[in-house]
Design an enzyme around this catalytic site. Structure first.
Site, PDB file in Angstrom:
ATOM      1  CG  ASP A  73       4.137  67.468  31.480  1.00  0.00           C
ATOM      2  OD1 ASP A  73       3.209  66.802  31.952  1.00  0.00           O
ATOM      3  OD2 ASP A  73       4.920  68.164  32.174  1.00  0.00           O
ATOM      4  CB  CYS A 115      -3.558  71.681  34.778  1.00  0.00           C
ATOM      5  SG  CYS A 115      -4.416  70.192  34.204  1.00  0.00           S
TER       6      CYS A 115
END
Ligand SMILES: O=C(O)c1ccccc1NCC(=O)[C@H](O)[C@H](O)COP(=O)(O)O
Length: 223
Positions: free
Chosen positions: A138, A11
């Site tokens: 996360d 990402c």
């Protein structure tokens, strides 16, 4: 013996060469941060340019933080086939409505406290976000994400009825440990990385990209 293949999302891409390096190395998905305060932010137009470089079977992922329905629709129109990643405080209803409106699956980020992961009711979170294609775990950092920090994986529930994506502070050096810790807890497991393959925010390092993929493959083959 069946070797489970851990899918890989990378990402925070901003450059053509980095997107090409990720696809060449074996990433299954490449994420673009459409959140302006992020140092990895790209515009919708830039994300569309970069996504056009992706070969078949490598998915673009569009990352939003508390964005508007209109801008999400614009981004989907500009990036065919993109998966949506909602990384803010979006409700299940909003996420489901956007998937319905755009025809795109979505990932929902769960932001796990760094040292008190047990305080986060992940089982309940996965239940209320059951329409998500996967729950991305996360670390809870300032600025919503991309913090390069791990949370305490051992404090997660032993079993979560969801496809999980382990994220937060992964590197070529620790990703195998993360896979071993998380795989028994999930219906399926993927991994996601940003800082751990960078020379600088948004500037990916081709060698670290390759090392990360090799470490995931080695962990899969050892399982
Ligand atoms: O990457 C960012 O700058 C970012 C900013 C705001 C919200 C989310 C962001 N990234 C989301 C991701 O999916 C990252 O890959 C994830 O947070 C892991 O990042 P890292 O710990 O740096 O590997």
């Amino acid at each position: 013996m069946t070797v489970q293949r851990t899918r890989i999302k990378m990402c925070g891409f901003t450059r053509e060469a980095d997107v090409q390096a990720a696809a060449l190395a074996g990433a299954d998905a490449v994420g673009f941060v459409l959140y302006p305060p992020s140092p990895r932010h790209v515009s919708i137009e830039r994300a569309a340019e970069l996504a056009q470089l992706l070969p078949a079977f490598v998915s673009p992922v569009l990352l939003f933080v508390n964005d508007s329905a209109e801008r999400i629709r614009q981004a989907c129109a500009a990036v065919p086939g993109a998966v949506l990643q909602f990384h803010g405080d979006e409700t299940p209803e909003f996420c489901e409505a956007m998937s319905q409106a755009t025809g795109r699956p979505h990932l929902k980020a769960a932001r796990i406290p760094l040292t008190e992961a047990a305080r986060f009711d992940l089982v309940k979170f996965a239940e209320i976000h059951q329409k998500a294609q996967a729950i991305l775990l996360d670390a809870h950092v300032d600025g919503y994400g991309g913090g390069g920090k791990t949370f305490n994986w051992s404090l997660l529930p032993p079993s979560v009825n969801a496809h999980l994506v382990l994220s937060g502070g992964l590197t070529p050096a620790n990703v195998a440990d993360g896979i071993r810790a998380l795989r028994p807890r999930a219906r399926s497991l993927a991994v996601d990385v940003s800082s751990g393959i960078e020379a600088g925010k948004g500037l990916k390092d081709a060698d670290q990209i390759r090392q990360f993929v090799l470490a995931v493959r080695a962990a899969d083959n050892a399982s």
